[in-house]
Design a protein around this motif. Structure first.
Motif, PDB file in Angstrom:
ATOM      1  N   GLU A 187       0.830  -1.207   0.000  1.00  0.00           N
ATOM      2  CA  GLU A 187       0.000   0.000   0.000  1.00  0.00           C
ATOM      3  C   GLU A 187       0.866   1.259   0.000  1.00  0.00           C
ATOM      4  OE1 GLU A 187      -3.100   0.580  -0.314  1.00  0.00           O
ATOM      5  OE2 GLU A 187      -4.293  -1.147   0.324  1.00  0.00           O
ATOM      6  N   ARG A 188       1.903   1.253   0.856  1.00  0.00           N
ATOM      7  CA  ARG A 188       2.788   2.421   0.926  1.00  0.00           C
ATOM      8  C   ARG A 188       3.507   2.642  -0.400  1.00  0.00           C
ATOM      9  NH1 ARG A 188       3.857   0.092   6.024  1.00  0.00           N
ATOM     10  NH2 ARG A 188       5.827  -0.797   5.280  1.00  0.00           N
TER      11      ARG A 188
ATOM     12  N   THR B  88       0.998   4.146  -2.855  1.00  0.00           N
ATOM     13  CA  THR B  88       0.681   5.523  -2.453  1.00  0.00           C
ATOM     14  C   THR B  88       1.806   6.463  -2.850  1.00  0.00           C
ATOM     15  OG1 THR B  88      -0.661   4.772  -0.587  1.00  0.00           O
ATOM     16  CG2 THR B  88       0.176   7.036  -0.496  1.00  0.00           C
ATOM     17  N   GLU B  89       3.042   6.050  -2.571  1.00  0.00           N
ATOM     18  CA  GLU B  89       4.212   6.854  -2.945  1.00  0.00           C
ATOM     19  C   GLU B  89       4.280   7.031  -4.456  1.00  0.00           C
ATOM     20  OE1 GLU B  89       8.060   7.211  -4.734  1.00  0.00           O
ATOM     21  OE2 GLU B  89       7.004   5.318  -4.561  1.00  0.00           O
TER      22      GLU B  89
ATOM     23  N   LYS C 196       1.835   6.934  -6.725  1.00  0.00           N
ATOM     24  CA  LYS C 196       0.805   7.844  -7.219  1.00  0.00           C
ATOM     25  C   LYS C 196       1.160   9.294  -6.910  1.00  0.00           C
ATOM     26  CE  LYS C 196      -2.992   4.516  -6.817  1.00  0.00           C
ATOM     27  NZ  LYS C 196      -4.235   4.154  -6.083  1.00  0.00           N
TER      28      LYS C 196
END
Length: 340
Positions: free
Chosen positions: A273-274, A277-278, A280
């Motif tokens: 997930e991280r 997120t990074e 995007k």
């Protein structure tokens, strides 16, 4: 839909109820009905013995983004040896492995990441995709690609990619062979899907591109599972519900319970997930930078001389220039690497 269940149900039904007719193969030789039945039985046997992995679309997107970290974006033109050297060091956990994901969702995510562009019609033609990795032979690794057309119709694997193994047992991507599946290609020809040699060559090249490019997602799965515990979350699930298994036994469909035993669902974990997120956030940041006249990110300028047309020379001291990096931009999250 789940593609491997559709294949098992279709071929199991055929073996119980269908008597195929003889056909002409791509080499002009006869393909007997018994050969066709043997092919159906072989696919069922492989699925029964294989470890089944079903990726949700976030997990597939995450694994594909890790691949791009190694392989580079299409416009970077990195040598193929980069990704080949990485992949050949990945250990496959079983001799027979099935990996399945939603191909349409993956390409939608690729478009969102700026890897490629596809229109709605091109995306609408993509559905579930499954790869069968056969590592039983000490001389070669074989990979087959199956593709869904609808929820109940699929394309059988017309070719098998055979990758020779080097002395250390690792795949050698410089020594590969494409083996046609005579029964499958004969069925395509009989259905009018490959009416001439030109269409056969065109289909072969398209299938070859899909298989060689997307099979890497399967290798990345095992790199991620081996590297970190929280990149991905796996859960083993029964392929048939209790009532479905009971009904199958009641009507003597033992092959259903033998083939459709269980599968492993793969979902994205906290580290994954991280990473996304990074990714995007960086994409939005880079797009904003490219579309504006924003000042550069803060950096040091070394001491230097500035000379003017009138002969004047001014010594400029070392100083900082530009704007500090945005605190909203996440720190780079590095994907898994295989330890040597």
């Amino acid at each position: 839909m789940i593609l491997y269940k559709t294949i098992a149900l279709k071929f199991g039904h055929h073996l119980e109820n269908e008597m195929p007719v003889d056909m002409h193969g791509p080499d002009g030789q006869r393909v007997s009905s018994e050969e066709i039945r043997q092919h159906w039985q072989q696919v069922l046997s492989d699925l029964s013995s294989a470890r089944i992995y079903l990726l949700d679309h976030n997990a597939a997107n995450y694994l594909d983004s890790l691949r791009m970290d190694v392989q580079g974006m299409p416009w970077e033109h990195r040598p193929e040896s980069d990704i080949q050297d990485y992949v050949r060091d990945i250990e496959l956990p079983r001799d027979l492995i099935w990996i399945e994901y939603d191909d349409r969702k993956l390409w939608e995510d690729r478009c969102a990441r700026g890897v490629t562009t596809l229109d709605k019609e091109e995306l609408s033609n993509r559905r579930q995709r499954g790869f069968l990795f056969d590592n039983r032979s000490p001389e070669k690794l074989s990979v087959s690609l199956f593709s869904a057309m609808t929820d109940t119709i699929f394309l059988d694997a017309p070719f098998v990619l055979e990758i020779s193994k080097s002395r250390d047992g690792r795949p050698d991507f410089n020594d590969t062979f494409w083996k046609p599946q005579r029964t499958v290609v004969a069925g395509f020809m009989r259905a009018g899907l490959l009416p001439d040699e030109a269409s056969f060559r065109e289909y072969f090249e398209e299938h070859k591109g899909h298989l060689t490019y997307d099979m890497v997602v399967g290798f990345m799965l095992f790199a991620a599972l081996a590297a970190r515990e929280d990149d991905l979350i796996s859960q083993e699930v029964a392929s048939l519900s209790t009532s479905q298994a009971k009904t199958a036994r009641k009507f003597g469909k033992a092959w259903m319970t033998e083939v459709l035993k269980s599968h492993v669902t793969i979902r994205i974990g906290p580290a994954g997930e991280r990473h996304l997120t990074e990714q995007k956030a960086r994409l939005r940041f880079e797009q904003a930078q490219a579309g504006s006249r924003a000042t550069p990110t803060e950096h040091w300028v070394a001491e230097h001389e500035r000379r003017y047309a009138d002969g004047k020379v001014v010594r400029v001291r070392a100083h900082k220039r530009g704007q500090p990096a945005s605190r909203d931009l996440p720190t780079r999250v590095v994907g898994p690497r295989v330890e040597v």
